[in-house]
Design an enzyme around this catalytic site. Structure first.
Site: not given
Length: 262
Positions: A137, A62, A64, A66-67, A120, A175
């Protein structure tokens, strides 16, 4: 770096940032090397140097940051191709290949299945390679992602898709949230002996700086509160305690809201 062997590939797990996991999937029969959700380019470069192989692909579950934060730098350095959801392509940096449930990517030496697991985010996808699920996530160790863009019904549908996979599927989430998630799980499912055993085992792993991930799908179904509504007895007990309808999706939605404010 932690490594796990599967039939046709090896998964290398790279801890990154505060609590992220980046995965490198190394095919055994080809030069394929995929980074899944590269939050940080530097640790991926170091791992590639250690393996003596260039990165060939990136797969983003996805959009975001932090990906995807490593996408641009890794593409510039290796010339790798970036794969992301066709229905969310505008938010995946430097995307090259559009994919989805009906258009899986061609990965030399591997058979890939893409799952639409929105909830998410509206564009969230997961990658299934044999008995390994890279789910970003959507599903965590003893938890699931917050509903930033999706509805409880969409997330519950996505979790049901995952739950239908083989119980031996290894869950590679993005995570290390497991211990905190287990605290909530024990609060809502205190009479679950499998859950208490998991807490003890995972606490030992973290004490020795070992990851709790990957977990097995069978373990998640037995201990993850967001999959526990699949069990009619749990659903009935939780619903009675919360004075809500004893329906799996209703219980899931209440659990997710409960966790948000826990």
């Amino acid at each position: 770096m932690f490594s796990y062997s599967h039939s046709n590939f090896i998964v290398h797990q790279l801890p990154a940032l505060k609590d992220n996991y980046i995965y490198l999937v190394e095919a055994k029969s080809s030069d394929l090397l995929i980074a899944i959700d590269p939050a940080d380019a530097s640790c991926v470069k170091q791992a590639c140097n250690h393996l003596g192989k260039p990165l060939t692909h990136i797969f983003n579950t996805h959009h975001h940051w932090d990906h995807t934060d490593g996408n641009h730098a890794l593409k510039q350095h290796f010339g790798c191709v970036i794969i992301g959801a066709s229905h969310d392509a505008a938010r995946i940096p430097d995307i090259d290949i559009l994919t989805g449930e009906h258009e899986p990517p061609q990965l030399p030496g591997l058979i890939a299945r893409v799952m639409d697991v929105r909830g998410h985010t509206r564009g969230h996808i997961a990658l299934l390679l044999d008995d390994a699920l890279f789910c970003g996530d959507t599903l965590f160790g003893a938890g699931c992602g917050r509903l930033f863009e999706g509805t409880p019904a969409e997330m519950w549908h996505s979790l049901n898709k995952i739950a239908m996979l083989d119980d031996r599927t290894r869950i590679y989430c993005a995570h290390e949230y497991t211990l905190a998630n287990l605290e909530f799980a024990l609060a809502v499912d205190p009479d679950n002996p499998a859950l208490r055993r998991r807490k003890e085992q995972d606490q030992i792993k973290r004490t020795h700086s070992q990851p709790t991930i990957p977990s097995m799908l069978a373990e998640e179904k037995a201990t993850n509160p967001f999959l526990r509504p699949l069990d009619e007895q749990f659903t009935a007990s939780y619903a009675a305690a919360r004075n809500i309808a004893a329906e799996a999706m209703t219980v899931f939605a209440d659990l997710r809201l409960h966790k948000d404010h826990w």
